[in-house]
Scaffold this motif. Structure first.
Motif, mmCIF file in Angstrom:
data_model
loop_
_atom_site.group_PDB
_atom_site.id
_atom_site.type_symbol
_atom_site.label_atom_id
_atom_site.label_comp_id
_atom_site.label_asym_id
_atom_site.label_seq_id
_atom_site.Cartn_x
_atom_site.Cartn_y
_atom_site.Cartn_z
ATOM 1 N N MET A 1 0.847 -1.180 0.000
ATOM 2 C CA MET A 1 0.000 0.000 0.000
ATOM 3 C C MET A 1 0.888 1.236 0.000
ATOM 4 S SD MET A 1 -3.221 -1.015 2.422
ATOM 5 C CE MET A 1 -4.141 0.368 1.798
ATOM 6 N N LYS A 2 0.313 2.341 -0.447
ATOM 7 C CA LYS A 2 1.066 3.580 -0.552
ATOM 8 C C LYS A 2 0.312 4.722 0.117
ATOM 9 C CE LYS A 2 3.038 2.453 -5.041
ATOM 10 N NZ LYS A 2 3.154 2.853 -6.440
ATOM 11 N N ALA A 3 1.077 5.662 0.663
ATOM 12 C CA ALA A 3 0.542 6.930 1.139
ATOM 13 C C ALA A 3 1.164 7.999 0.250
ATOM 14 C CB ALA A 3 0.904 7.161 2.595
ATOM 15 N N VAL A 4 0.308 8.839 -0.360
ATOM 16 C CA VAL A 4 0.770 9.781 -1.370
ATOM 17 C C VAL A 4 0.240 11.191 -1.090
ATOM 18 C CG1 VAL A 4 0.735 10.301 -3.852
ATOM 19 C CG2 VAL A 4 0.785 7.926 -3.088
ATOM 20 N N ILE A 5 1.140 12.171 -1.217
ATOM 21 C CA ILE A 5 0.764 13.593 -1.178
ATOM 22 C C ILE A 5 1.365 14.243 -2.422
ATOM 23 C CG2 ILE A 5 1.040 15.818 -0.024
ATOM 24 C CD1 ILE A 5 1.230 14.476 2.608
ATOM 25 N N ASP A 6 0.554 15.021 -3.120
ATOM 26 C CA ASP A 6 1.040 15.752 -4.298
ATOM 27 C C ASP A 6 1.822 14.858 -5.257
ATOM 28 O OD1 ASP A 6 -0.092 18.054 -3.214
ATOM 29 O OD2 ASP A 6 1.798 18.785 -2.397
ATOM 30 N N ASP A 7 1.310 13.674 -5.526
ATOM 31 C CA ASP A 7 1.938 12.704 -6.437
ATOM 32 C C ASP A 7 3.282 12.163 -5.940
ATOM 33 O OD1 ASP A 7 -0.172 12.886 -8.315
ATOM 34 O OD2 ASP A 7 0.734 14.692 -9.174
ATOM 35 N N THR A 8 3.586 12.371 -4.660
ATOM 36 C CA THR A 8 4.835 11.875 -4.076
ATOM 37 C C THR A 8 4.520 10.799 -3.047
ATOM 38 O OG1 THR A 8 5.912 14.017 -4.386
ATOM 39 C CG2 THR A 8 6.914 12.511 -2.794
ATOM 40 N N VAL A 9 5.131 9.627 -3.206
ATOM 41 C CA VAL A 9 4.946 8.538 -2.243
ATOM 42 C C VAL A 9 5.755 8.861 -0.989
ATOM 43 C CG1 VAL A 9 5.302 6.086 -1.800
ATOM 44 C CG2 VAL A 9 4.583 6.843 -4.075
ATOM 45 N N ILE A 10 5.058 8.907 0.159
ATOM 46 C CA ILE A 10 5.735 9.205 1.424
ATOM 47 C C ILE A 10 5.822 7.987 2.333
ATOM 48 C CG2 ILE A 10 5.252 11.675 1.329
ATOM 49 C CD1 ILE A 10 2.972 11.168 3.361
ATOM 50 N N ALA A 11 5.097 6.918 1.979
ATOM 51 C CA ALA A 11 5.189 5.648 2.709
ATOM 52 C C ALA A 11 4.703 4.540 1.779
ATOM 53 C CB ALA A 11 4.348 5.677 3.971
ATOM 54 N N GLU A 12 5.354 3.375 1.900
ATOM 55 C CA GLU A 12 4.949 2.236 1.068
ATOM 56 C C GLU A 12 5.322 0.942 1.771
ATOM 57 O OE1 GLU A 12 5.160 0.837 -3.596
ATOM 58 O OE2 GLU A 12 6.590 2.335 -2.884
ATOM 59 N N ALA A 13 4.354 0.032 1.834
ATOM 60 C CA ALA A 13 4.578 -1.269 2.470
ATOM 61 C C ALA A 13 3.501 -2.246 2.011
ATOM 62 C CB ALA A 13 4.537 -1.125 3.991
ATOM 63 N N PRO A 14 3.795 -3.552 2.076
ATOM 64 C CA PRO A 14 2.766 -4.541 1.767
ATOM 65 C C PRO A 14 1.619 -4.442 2.783
ATOM 66 C CG PRO A 14 4.937 -5.566 1.894
ATOM 67 C CD PRO A 14 5.078 -4.170 2.401
ATOM 68 N N ARG A 15 0.414 -4.679 2.321
ATOM 69 C CA ARG A 15 -0.777 -4.573 3.186
ATOM 70 C C ARG A 15 -0.621 -5.400 4.465
ATOM 71 N NH1 ARG A 15 -6.887 -4.050 2.536
ATOM 72 N NH2 ARG A 15 -6.435 -3.121 0.514
ATOM 73 N N GLU A 16 -0.007 -6.583 4.345
ATOM 74 C CA GLU A 16 0.116 -7.447 5.525
ATOM 75 C C GLU A 16 1.036 -6.855 6.605
ATOM 76 O OE1 GLU A 16 2.785 -9.170 2.256
ATOM 77 O OE2 GLU A 16 0.700 -8.537 2.364
ATOM 78 N N ASP A 17 1.832 -5.862 6.265
ATOM 79 C CA ASP A 17 2.701 -5.211 7.249
ATOM 80 C C ASP A 17 2.016 -4.052 7.955
ATOM 81 O OD1 ASP A 17 4.639 -6.979 6.465
ATOM 82 O OD2 ASP A 17 5.854 -5.497 5.387
ATOM 83 N N LEU A 18 0.862 -3.616 7.455
ATOM 84 C CA LEU A 18 0.122 -2.499 8.031
ATOM 85 C C LEU A 18 -0.842 -2.980 9.106
ATOM 86 C CD1 LEU A 18 1.244 -1.370 5.340
ATOM 87 C CD2 LEU A 18 -0.803 0.002 5.194
ATOM 88 N N VAL A 19 -1.319 -2.041 9.902
ATOM 89 C CA VAL A 19 -2.312 -2.335 10.928
ATOM 90 C C VAL A 19 -3.500 -1.392 10.693
ATOM 91 C CG1 VAL A 19 -2.791 -2.372 13.407
ATOM 92 C CG2 VAL A 19 -0.514 -2.970 12.576
ATOM 93 N N ARG A 20 -4.701 -1.936 10.703
ATOM 94 C CA ARG A 20 -5.913 -1.128 10.504
ATOM 95 C C ARG A 20 -6.550 -0.865 11.865
ATOM 96 N NH1 ARG A 20 -8.389 1.642 6.258
ATOM 97 N NH2 ARG A 20 -10.636 1.416 6.310
ATOM 98 N N ILE A 21 -6.673 0.412 12.225
ATOM 99 C CA ILE A 21 -7.266 0.795 13.506
ATOM 100 C C ILE A 21 -8.238 1.940 13.272
ATOM 101 C CG2 ILE A 21 -6.840 1.613 15.855
ATOM 102 C CD1 ILE A 21 -3.920 0.629 15.506
ATOM 103 N N GLU A 22 -9.464 1.743 13.687
ATOM 104 C CA GLU A 22 -10.488 2.787 13.629
ATOM 105 C C GLU A 22 -10.562 3.457 12.253
ATOM 106 O OE1 GLU A 22 -9.175 5.112 17.025
ATOM 107 O OE2 GLU A 22 -10.608 4.062 18.305
ATOM 108 N N GLY A 23 -10.477 2.649 11.199
ATOM 109 C CA GLY A 23 -10.608 3.165 9.846
ATOM 110 C C GLY A 23 -9.334 3.726 9.235
#
Length: 100
Positions: A1-23
């Motif tokens: 998954m990616k986090a992007v601001i102004d077409d710039t990736v600021i974080a990237e990791a496989p979904r299984e490495d992320l944690v979903r909390i309160e949306g």
């Protein structure tokens, strides 16, 4: 998954490495582009996660205030509630596009 601001990736990791909390998706610290995050003095304490550390994101001289946050030291019981240690993991404001 990616986090992007102004077409710039600021974080990237496989979904299984992320944690979903309160949306919100929380990215592991190792997935962050470290040169764009600046600690913010904005105070907040979650009643069950602990003291929050906000970050502003600075890209090309433009500051996106409080665009990200993390909980560096979790309250007792937070890990059990979520099922994974998410200390230091970073989530993003709605102004940041998070997608697969």
């Amino acid at each position: 998954m990616k986090a992007v601001i102004d077409d710039t990736v600021i974080a990237e990791a496989p979904r299984e490495d992320l944690v979903r909390i309160e949306g919100n998706w929380y990215f592991p610290p190792s997935s962050l582009r470290g040169d764009v995050f600046v600690e913010s003095p904005t105070p907040y304490t979650c009643p069950w996660k602990g003291r929050c550390q906000y970050y502003s994101v600075v890209l090309d001289g433009r500051t996106h205030s409080d665009a990200a946050w993390a909980y560096p030291e979790l309250y007792p019981g937070a890990i059990e509630r979520v099922g994974k240690d998410f200390a230091g993991y970073v989530a993003f404001d709605r102004s940041v596009a998070v997608s697969d």
